[in-house]
Design an enzyme around this catalytic site. Sequence first.
Site, PDB file in Angstrom:
ATOM      1  N   ARG A  46     -44.958  -1.253  58.825  1.00 12.97           N
ATOM      2  CA  ARG A  46     -45.415  -0.763  60.132  1.00 12.97           C
ATOM      3  C   ARG A  46     -46.235   0.505  59.941  1.00 12.97           C
ATOM      4  NH1 ARG A  46     -41.908   2.045  62.891  1.00 12.97           N
ATOM      5  NH2 ARG A  46     -40.214   0.543  62.829  1.00 12.97           N
ATOM      6  N   TYR A  98     -65.238  -3.644  79.618  1.00 10.40           N
ATOM      7  CA  TYR A  98     -64.451  -4.860  79.414  1.00 10.40           C
ATOM      8  C   TYR A  98     -63.330  -4.908  80.455  1.00 10.40           C
ATOM      9  CZ  TYR A  98     -61.206  -8.088  77.160  1.00 10.40           C
ATOM     10  OH  TYR A  98     -60.349  -9.120  76.900  1.00 10.40           O
ATOM     11  N   ASP A 170     -66.223   2.504  72.886  1.00  8.77           N
ATOM     12  CA  ASP A 170     -65.922   1.125  72.471  1.00  8.77           C
ATOM     13  C   ASP A 170     -67.221   0.555  71.888  1.00  8.77           C
ATOM     14  OD1 ASP A 170     -65.577  -1.679  72.399  1.00  8.77           O
ATOM     15  OD2 ASP A 170     -64.137  -1.635  74.050  1.00  8.77           O
ATOM     16  N   LYS A 195     -63.947  -9.700  67.663  1.00  5.78           N
ATOM     17  CA  LYS A 195     -65.304 -10.135  67.973  1.00  5.78           C
ATOM     18  C   LYS A 195     -66.170 -10.158  66.711  1.00  5.78           C
ATOM     19  CE  LYS A 195     -63.356 -10.060  71.987  1.00  5.78           C
ATOM     20  NZ  LYS A 195     -63.456  -8.963  72.919  1.00  5.78           N
TER      21      LYS A 195
HETATM   22  C1  LIG Z   1     -62.501  -8.244  73.716  1.00 14.95           C
HETATM   23  C2  LIG Z   1     -62.761  -6.824  73.986  1.00 14.95           C
HETATM   24  C3  LIG Z   1     -61.722  -5.891  74.020  1.00 14.95           C
HETATM   25  C4  LIG Z   1     -60.278  -6.290  73.842  1.00 14.95           C
HETATM   26  O1  LIG Z   1     -60.038  -6.755  72.538  1.00 14.95           O
HETATM   27  P1  LIG Z   1     -58.966  -7.895  72.169  1.00 14.95           P
HETATM   28  O2  LIG Z   1     -59.158  -8.038  70.708  1.00 14.95           O
HETATM   29  O3  LIG Z   1     -59.352  -9.114  72.957  1.00 14.95           O
HETATM   30  O4  LIG Z   1     -57.637  -7.389  72.565  1.00 14.95           O
HETATM   31  C5  LIG Z   1     -62.044  -4.558  74.215  1.00 14.95           C
HETATM   32  N1  LIG Z   1     -63.327  -4.171  74.392  1.00 14.95           N
HETATM   33  C6  LIG Z   1     -64.349  -5.051  74.373  1.00 14.95           C
HETATM   34  C7  LIG Z   1     -65.741  -4.565  74.555  1.00 14.95           C
HETATM   35  C8  LIG Z   1     -64.101  -6.402  74.174  1.00 14.95           C
HETATM   36  O5  LIG Z   1     -65.116  -7.266  74.179  1.00 14.95           O
END
Ligand SMILES: *Cc1c(COP(=O)(O)O)cnc(C)c1O
Length: 379
Positions: A46, A98, A170, A195
């Site tokens: 962890r 998001y 982000d 992604k």
């Molecule tokens: C998909 C996404 C998230 C969340 O990520 P997960 O891996 O689905 O939990 C956060 N920010 C953006 C811009 C995203 O496209």
Amino acid sequence: MDFSTVCVHGSDRRYDVTGAVSVPIFQSATFAHPGVNMSTGYDYSRAQNPTREYLEAAVARLEGGSDALAFSSGMAAVALVMELFSPGDHIIASDDLYGGSIRLFAGPSTARGIKFTYLDAFDAASLADAVTPATKALFIETPGNPMMRVIDIAAAAEFASARGLLLIADNTFMTPYLQRPLELGADIVIHSGTKYLCGHNDTMCGFAVVKDAGLSERLRFLFKTVGPCLAPFDSWLLIRSLKTLALRMEAQQSNARKLAEWMLAKPEIKAVYYPGLPDHPQYDISLRQASGFGAMISFSVDTPETAVRILERVKLILYAESLGGVESLITYPMLQTHADIPREERETKGIDGRLLRLSVGIESADDLIADLEQAIGGR
Ligand SMILES: *Cc1c(COP(=O)(O)O)cnc(C)c1O
């Protein structure tokens, strides 16, 4: 060392005496101690695991950070970063976010007493109006989701640092291959690694990357306390994915440009939101702060019926949530990523029945265009 070399060779650490070229998967929850008060550097997975540590070092290097933490999902990363804040704290966020981040802020974060203000225009004047003595951070996503609005990261960083606020960015849509917010003054970079960093639509993961040692220490403490860590096997999948990040991004964005240009000439497509089009309202900012425009395109069609027809008729492009993978995916933000946002608010942002979002993969651009062509149908 060049970016693409770091993608392939990751970090300098080698954990294996056999000479294995592929980083071993240390599928161990715990690690034996050589003696009392002694540690190999690993105690319990962890807190840290050698496979995850290798991945984290590679991502930190790609983003220009000093530390990266690998999470079980992007939302786990956003949620842990929110643990830095206390009841009464105020955060100013861009409103093209998001949907899951908005849901987290409106639900659990608000329940913890954190307050949020969303800004449509994220410029110095609007920020100055929104900032209060309780403001602790700016939270941005650029390009935004799904309207692809671009925020000037360096300007936001200047505003934040002059007032002692954290700038959290982000960077999921661009990846460090195209944009490195830490180098532009951001304090924390967040990724949904699910992604582009993973890139194959097969593994969930997330990252938080920082350059400041104090911030890294605070996040590491929360990380080992809360436990949202990425598993060793998934860490290995990500190490493998990163090797082709530069190649994939090039192929995907080259396809995206071709598709965006094709869309502009298509009568049923009324608006195309892609930062690489010279008439995109923040085209100049993109040119300045990123080395490319990515592979996400949102577009608005003539009627909701056309939107539904496209979603139901595409064959090669899959109608599925998510983005960034080698397979092209199309989504209906109104019903999927942004379904939890109240209708009126959603529609003023342009997220209505005519808006679709396309994540362009690495298939042949001609095949993708032919697929959309047949899905839209002749008149
Ligand atoms: C998909 C996404 C998230 C969340 O990520 P997960 O891996 O689905 O939990 C956060 N920010 C953006 C811009 C995203 O496209």
